[in-house]
Design a protein around this motif. Structure first.
Motif, short mmCIF file in Angstrom:
data_model
loop_
_atom_site.label_atom_id
_atom_site.label_comp_id
_atom_site.label_asym_id
_atom_site.label_seq_id
_atom_site.Cartn_x
_atom_site.Cartn_y
_atom_site.Cartn_z
N GLN A 52 9.16 -6.17 -8.30
CA GLN A 52 9.22 -5.22 -7.19
C GLN A 52 7.85 -5.11 -6.52
N LEU A 53 6.81 -4.98 -7.32
CA LEU A 53 5.46 -4.86 -6.76
C LEU A 53 4.97 -6.19 -6.20
N LEU A 54 5.24 -7.28 -6.90
CA LEU A 54 4.80 -8.59 -6.43
C LEU A 54 5.45 -8.95 -5.09
N ILE A 55 6.72 -8.66 -4.96
CA ILE A 55 7.42 -8.96 -3.71
C ILE A 55 6.86 -8.11 -2.57
N SER A 56 6.61 -6.82 -2.85
CA SER A 56 6.07 -5.97 -1.78
C SER A 56 4.65 -6.41 -1.41
N ALA A 57 3.96 -7.09 -2.34
CA ALA A 57 2.62 -7.63 -2.07
C ALA A 57 2.69 -9.01 -1.43
N LYS A 58 3.92 -9.51 -1.22
CA LYS A 58 4.15 -10.83 -0.62
C LYS A 58 3.57 -11.95 -1.51
N LYS A 59 3.73 -11.77 -2.83
CA LYS A 59 3.25 -12.77 -3.78
C LYS A 59 4.42 -13.34 -4.56
N MET A 80 -0.35 -2.74 -12.93
CA MET A 80 0.12 -1.56 -12.19
C MET A 80 1.59 -1.31 -12.51
N ALA A 81 2.39 -2.35 -12.55
CA ALA A 81 3.82 -2.21 -12.86
C ALA A 81 4.00 -1.61 -14.25
N GLU A 82 3.16 -2.01 -15.19
CA GLU A 82 3.22 -1.45 -16.54
C GLU A 82 2.90 0.04 -16.52
N VAL A 83 1.88 0.42 -15.77
CA VAL A 83 1.48 1.83 -15.66
C VAL A 83 2.64 2.65 -15.12
N ASP A 115 -6.15 -6.43 1.19
CA ASP A 115 -4.95 -7.07 0.68
C ASP A 115 -4.68 -6.62 -0.75
N PRO A 116 -3.43 -6.76 -1.21
CA PRO A 116 -3.11 -6.43 -2.61
C PRO A 116 -3.95 -7.27 -3.58
N PRO A 117 -4.11 -6.77 -4.80
CA PRO A 117 -4.90 -7.50 -5.80
C PRO A 117 -4.16 -8.72 -6.34
N GLY A 126 0.82 -1.21 0.00
CA GLY A 126 0.00 0.00 0.00
C GLY A 126 0.85 1.26 0.00
N ASP A 127 1.91 1.26 0.81
CA ASP A 127 2.83 2.41 0.85
C ASP A 127 3.49 2.62 -0.50
#
Length: 115
Positions: A62-69, A52-55, A42-44, A5-6
């Motif tokens: 980076q985003l998946l790891i921060s989302a714990k996925k 989101m990473a593409e945007v 929770d993250p999507p 989220g941060d």
């Protein structure tokens, strides 16, 4: 707030994209974006995180790891190679020296490893 989220809020602010615009680009409800950023939800799913990473033009990992996925292509590797789960279980106890050696191995070309 959650780590994801941060990060999401920070990226959105850096790129000057509203919650509504991001939601439209990704294909989710804008109230969900607000709830993710506040830590209320929770993250999507992986596909939405990749959008989101593409945007934001960032590495999806980076985003998946921060989302714990765990990215789906890595899940396949983990389940197909019996040494990977063993490695992952032991990885938390590796020293910084061991990690440095592992990075060296990962950066080798296949020919380097055969010498």
């Amino acid at each position: 707030m959650s780590e994801f989220g941060d990060l999401l809020k920070s990226l959105r602010k850096d790129y000057k994209i509203s919650q509504r615009k991001l939601a439209e680009l990704v294909g989710i409800d804008f109230t969900y974006i607000s709830k993710i950023e506040s830590g209320a939800m929770d993250p999507p799913a992986e596909d939405k995180i990749i959008k989101m990473a593409e945007v934001f033009q960032v590495n999806p990992d980076q985003l998946l790891i921060s989302a714990k996925k765990v990215p789906s292509e890595l899940q396949k590797i983990i389940t197909e190679h019996q040494d990977v789960p063993v490695f992952l279980r032991k990885a938390s106890s590796f020293s910084s020296n061991q990690w440095e050696r592992i990075r060296g191995i990962m950066n080798e070309t296949p020919e380097d490893g055969e010498k």
